[in-house]
Design a protein around this motif. Structure first.
Motif, PDB file in Angstrom:
ATOM      1  N   UNK A   1     -13.065  87.701  22.939  1.00 56.81           N
ATOM      2  CA  UNK A   1     -13.252  89.153  22.869  1.00 56.81           C
ATOM      3  C   UNK A   1     -12.644  89.715  21.588  1.00 56.81           C
ATOM      4  N   UNK A   2     -11.439  89.284  21.241  1.00 50.21           N
ATOM      5  CA  UNK A   2     -10.787  89.771  20.018  1.00 50.21           C
ATOM      6  C   UNK A   2     -11.621  89.442  18.790  1.00 50.21           C
ATOM      7  N   UNK A   3     -12.185  88.236  18.794  1.00 49.05           N
ATOM      8  CA  UNK A   3     -12.978  87.803  17.647  1.00 49.05           C
ATOM      9  C   UNK A   3     -14.277  88.588  17.533  1.00 49.05           C
ATOM     10  N   UNK A   4     -14.934  88.844  18.662  1.00 46.60           N
ATOM     11  CA  UNK A   4     -16.230  89.520  18.638  1.00 46.60           C
ATOM     12  C   UNK A   4     -16.105  91.016  18.404  1.00 46.60           C
ATOM     13  N   UNK A   5     -15.119  91.647  19.051  1.00 45.97           N
ATOM     14  CA  UNK A   5     -14.998  93.113  18.964  1.00 45.97           C
ATOM     15  C   UNK A   5     -14.082  93.579  17.843  1.00 45.97           C
ATOM     16  N   UNK A   6     -13.143  92.728  17.441  1.00 48.61           N
ATOM     17  CA  UNK A   6     -12.173  93.122  16.428  1.00 48.61           C
ATOM     18  C   UNK A   6     -11.140  94.091  16.940  1.00 48.61           C
ATOM     19  N   UNK A   7     -11.042  94.253  18.271  1.00 43.04           N
ATOM     20  CA  UNK A   7     -10.094  95.198  18.873  1.00 43.04           C
ATOM     21  C   UNK A   7      -8.765  94.531  19.172  1.00 43.04           C
ATOM     22  N   UNK A   8      -7.713  95.345  19.227  1.00 43.27           N
ATOM     23  CA  UNK A   8      -6.378  94.861  19.573  1.00 43.27           C
ATOM     24  C   UNK A   8      -5.851  95.639  20.770  1.00 43.27           C
ATOM     25  N   UNK A   9      -4.813  95.102  21.381  1.00 37.24           N
ATOM     26  CA  UNK A   9      -4.195  95.767  22.531  1.00 37.24           C
ATOM     27  C   UNK A   9      -3.615  97.111  22.129  1.00 37.24           C
ATOM     28  N   UNK A  10      -3.064  97.204  20.925  1.00 40.00           N
ATOM     29  CA  UNK A  10      -2.475  98.467  20.462  1.00 40.00           C
ATOM     30  C   UNK A  10      -3.516  99.578  20.381  1.00 40.00           C
ATOM     31  N   UNK A  11      -4.726  99.235  19.948  1.00 36.22           N
ATOM     32  CA  UNK A  11      -5.796 100.236  19.873  1.00 36.22           C
ATOM     33  C   UNK A  11      -6.177 100.722  21.268  1.00 36.22           C
ATOM     34  N   UNK A  12      -6.239  99.786  22.224  1.00 33.88           N
ATOM     35  CA  UNK A  12      -6.631 100.158  23.587  1.00 33.88           C
ATOM     36  C   UNK A  12      -5.561 100.985  24.280  1.00 33.88           C
ATOM     37  N   UNK A  13      -4.302 100.805  23.900  1.00 33.89           N
ATOM     38  CA  UNK A  13      -3.224 101.588  24.502  1.00 33.89           C
ATOM     39  C   UNK A  13      -3.402 103.084  24.246  1.00 33.89           C
ATOM     40  N   UNK A  14      -4.031 103.425  23.121  1.00 26.80           N
ATOM     41  CA  UNK A  14      -4.220 104.826  22.760  1.00 26.80           C
ATOM     42  C   UNK A  14      -5.488 105.418  23.364  1.00 26.80           C
ATOM     43  N   UNK A  15      -6.303 104.576  24.028  1.00 30.38           N
ATOM     44  CA  UNK A  15      -7.594 105.025  24.557  1.00 30.38           C
ATOM     45  C   UNK A  15      -7.436 105.703  25.915  1.00 30.38           C
ATOM     46  N   UNK A  16      -8.524 106.342  26.363  1.00 24.62           N
ATOM     47  CA  UNK A  16      -8.575 106.977  27.677  1.00 24.62           C
ATOM     48  C   UNK A  16      -9.042 105.960  28.720  1.00 24.62           C
ATOM     49  N   UNK A  17      -8.733 106.239  29.994  1.00 25.07           N
ATOM     50  CA  UNK A  17      -9.197 105.388  31.096  1.00 25.07           C
ATOM     51  C   UNK A  17     -10.697 105.574  31.300  1.00 25.07           C
ATOM     52  N   UNK A  18     -11.304 104.678  32.078  1.00 25.42           N
ATOM     53  CA  UNK A  18     -12.757 104.681  32.244  1.00 25.42           C
ATOM     54  C   UNK A  18     -13.270 105.992  32.819  1.00 25.42           C
ATOM     55  N   UNK A  19     -12.579 106.572  33.793  1.00 21.26           N
ATOM     56  CA  UNK A  19     -13.071 107.810  34.399  1.00 21.26           C
ATOM     57  C   UNK A  19     -13.131 108.947  33.374  1.00 21.26           C
TER      58      UNK A  19
END
Length: 738
Positions: free
Chosen positions: A64-82
């Protein structure tokens, strides 16, 4: 419908695990959503939106990291699915309105993002999805309709489709943005000359599962059926449908499986609308329902019909009322009437149409089974009825739990026709204590017995005595022995011990082919030895005597099972109804602990039991007329002897000194511990010193244990609740000892 939609919302999603063709198969959460609107009339494109989603479990696979280029730190700042879904709905509604359009339809490159990712995760998190997620168009299928020479759908990819229509590849680096822009270009290309394509093939996701009935004559495609294993026993068809949320289950397509005792065994057969949905269901193998993972395998239409199919008009009429909640009641007194059941449920749980909303399950001869099904018009009434679970009606506590139309049909099938397909795992060969009733004589070659063959299945002891007429006076005490088949029903055979071989010969001559209830009965003279062999599973006919399976040379037991513990086996009424291995018991011996006598077998190298074999069940005569039988509960002294044989008898004997009632567990895994047994009886708040695991003469676990309950009532309830329930995948039998 897309044909009436003004806009398409080109949609893409990615998860924290596998993506592409395996999206959703590893049950990982959504971390990325990308979308862009296309105006179908003006061929205009809206703003591109890319939103990160914060998952509950902040863990990304390396792929997933390789394909999306995303990191855990970036996701920490995101909103929840709802929150992201709320933003999606607001932005789409605003853009559609700004374009002067009225409706929109999702457009995806594969149904996986909708069926295997969005709907399952929203269901687990109890999120309400926007209306647009219940219909969508699959761009690959639309492309196949537009370009039929391009090949089958399963071979299409974004790059192959764009290459076919002559589009250049998008150079965007960000995952999601690249795919959406490519899909938008492809949509615009299909809308333009020379294709002028209309997006009309809309797929839907069912809002809810529709219950219903299934006829045995209905054709069921084997490519649409799966078997789900490991379900919580209290699961309903709606719970199973929720596990497969996003996939369309056929009407009445969930059939819960029951074991031989009529209890749910944690399995269900599920029928989908087509093979595509069945294949997606197989991808949910080992996904979780609560804390339990569920195994998903292929099944056949024949298996589904054996469980869910029926021919009963009574059931069809009972289930003809749509949108009714079904509750199953188990353990009813056999004398319970409809009015008593309605009174038990009370005015806060009104049954649909009163007594017409009750279905009592009966045997073919009309005898009640203790089961009933109840219809309620709404969820509130059903919930009120479930509050009556384990409350008393008459002198019995009643179990209530949710049920399904398929289970109604299955329970009726079980009692009214042949047994269901076996779903129980086979048991290994293992030594077990051999139990024998104290009233069987020592086997001998003296032909002082008779065998009745071809009895009506409804024949009882009184019928046999009437059939024998004046010869009844020559029957030995406790001399009438009925034989049951492997399903526990009358086999049509019985053995009778006479006072002498002359009396047996006389009865065989006078009563052979005499009629009983419009059937002629064959009467043969035989010996007690032959009787014992037949009761062990052998055959006796005019051609001679065939040994039972346990006597065949090819089934010689391994050396490890060459002997049994010398401790006496516990005898109880429940134990008499197990499939026994009958042979000559030792003469009764009186113990110092009890005035009663108890028969048991000496340890012999040739005595053992294969639990996979179907031994003929032995049914002793009930306490009536000349064949009266006295039943003895297991004497406490016998249990004491078994405890004394343990490696540490001084410590083990404490289980007998505790007040309460003793239950014996049989068929435990050999590695079962005290903690496992306490967990098995969760809710009964037992203490560790109330459990004693029994060992054989070699110091190895025997697969049995003694458990002390605070009261006899609690012990009886535990036996009723847990007997034959799986213990870490193995069937366990419980016997009340005192």
């Amino acid at each position: 419908m897309a044909s009436h939609s003004d806009t398409l919302v080109v949609f893409f999603g990615a998860t924290a695990g596998a993506n592409g063709g395996k999206l959703g198969s590893d049950e990982r959460e959504i971390i990325l959503l990308v979308w862009q609107i296309v105006d179908l009339h003006e061929k205009k494109v809206g703003k591109l939106h890319r939103c990160l989603v914060k998952p509950d479990t902040l863990e990304l696979t390396e792929q997933c990291k390789e394909e999306t280029g995303l990191t855990v730190d970036e996701l920490l700042k995101a909103e929840a699915l709802d929150k992201v879904l709320q933003q999606f709905e607001q932005s789409v509604s605003a853009e559609v309105k700004c374009l002067g359009r009225n409706s929109c339809t999702l457009c995806v490159i594969s149904p996986l993002v909708i069926r295997q990712a969005i709907h399952p995760e929203a269901s687990k998190k109890n999120l309400v999805l926007p209306e647009c997620f219940f219909s969508f168009v699959d761009l690959r299928k639309e492309f196949e309709k537009c370009c039929p020479t391009a090949g089958p759908v399963q071979n299409h990819t974004i790059s192959s489709m764009t290459e076919y229509v002559g589009l250049s590849a998008v150079t965007e680096q960000l995952m999601g943005v690249r795919e959406v822009r490519t899909m938008v270009q492809l949509v615009l290309s299909l809308l333009a000359e020379p294709y002028n394509h209309k997006f009309t093939c809309v797929e839907t996701v069912k809002y809810k599962f529709d219950s219903g009935t299934c006829s045995k004559t209905e054709p069921v495609d084997s490519e649409t059926v799966i078997r789900a294993r490991g379900l919580p026993w209290q699961s309903s068809d709606q719970d199973i449908a929720r596990f497969f949320k996003g996939l369309n289950i056929a009407k009445g397509g969930v059939a819960l499986c029951l074991n031989a005792q009529g209890r749910r065994n944690g399995e269900a057969l599920v029928r989908f609308v087509n093979v595509e949905h069945r294949d997606l269901a197989l991808e949910r193998h080992k996904h979780h329902m609560g804390n339990r993972y569920i195994e998903v395998y292929k099944a056949t239409g024949e298996e589904f019909l054996k469980i869910a199919g029926g021919t009963s008009n009574e059931v069809a009429q009972f289930l003809s009322k749509e949108n009714q909640v079904i509750i199953r009641m188990r353990g009813l007194p056999f004398t319970a009437t409809a009015q008593e059941v309605l009174a038990f449920l009370g005015p806060e749980s009104p049954v649909t149409d009163g007594a017409e909303g009750l279905l009592f399950v009966k045997y073919p001869d009309g005898r009640p089974t203790g089961d009933a099904f109840v219809l309620f018009s709404c969820e509130e009434y059903a919930q009120n009825s479930l509050k009556k679970h384990k409350q008393i009606l008459g002198k019995r506590y009643i179990e209530l739990f949710r049920s399904t139309a398929a289970e109604v049909q299955q329970v009726l099938n079980r009692y009214m026709s042949t047994p269901l397909i076996s779903t129980l795992p086979s048991s290994p060969i293992m030594p077990v204590p051999v139990l024998a009733p104290p009233f069987l004589p020592t086997a001998s070659s003296t032909r002082d017995c008779i065998r009745l063959r071809g009895l009506p299945y409804t024949a009882g002891i009184e019928d046999i005595l009437e059939f024998m007429g004046e010869h009844t006076v020559d029957i030995k005490p406790h001399g009438v022995h009925m034989v049951l088949n492997q399903q526990g029903r009358p086999s049509g055979d019985a053995f009778i011990q006479m006072k002498s071989s002359d009396k047996a010969f006389m009865v065989a001559q006078k009563c052979h082919k005499k009629t009983m209830k419009d059937r002629y009965v064959e009467v043969f003279q035989c010996s007690t030895e032959e009787m014992s062999i037949v009761l062990m599973g052998g055959t006796l006919n005019r051609s001679g005597l065939s040994p039972p399976p346990c006597k065949l040379p090819c089934l010689s037991p391994p050396t490890a099972y060459a002997a049994f513990p010398t401790a006496p086996a516990i005898l109880s009424e429940a134990a008499l109804y197990q499939p026994p291995l009958l042979a000559a018991p030792r003469p009764p011996q009186t113990t110092a602990h009890s005035p009663h006598t108890m028969a048991y077998y000496p340890h012999q190298p040739h005595l053992y039991m294969n639990m996979n074999m179907n031994y003929t069940a032995y049914y002793p005569s009930p306490p009536v007329s000349p064949s009266t039988v006295s039943y003895f509960a297991a004497p406490h002294g016998a249990v004491a002897a078994a405890v004394a044989a343990q490696p540490h008898p001084a410590a083990a004997s404490s289980v007998l000194t505790q007040p309460g009632a003793l239950v014996r567990m049989q068929g435990l895994p050999y590695n079962a511990g005290v903690k496992d047994i306490l967990s098995f009886f969760q809710g009964y708040q037992l203490l560790p010193d109330s459990v004693l695991i029994l060992y054989n003469f070699s110091g190895q676990c025997s697969g049995e244990a003694l458990v002390t309950f605070p009261s006899e009532e609690m012990a009886r309830r535990a036996v009723a609740d847990f007997s034959n329930h799986p213990f870490y995948g193995q069937q366990v039998h419980l016997v009340l000892c005192n």
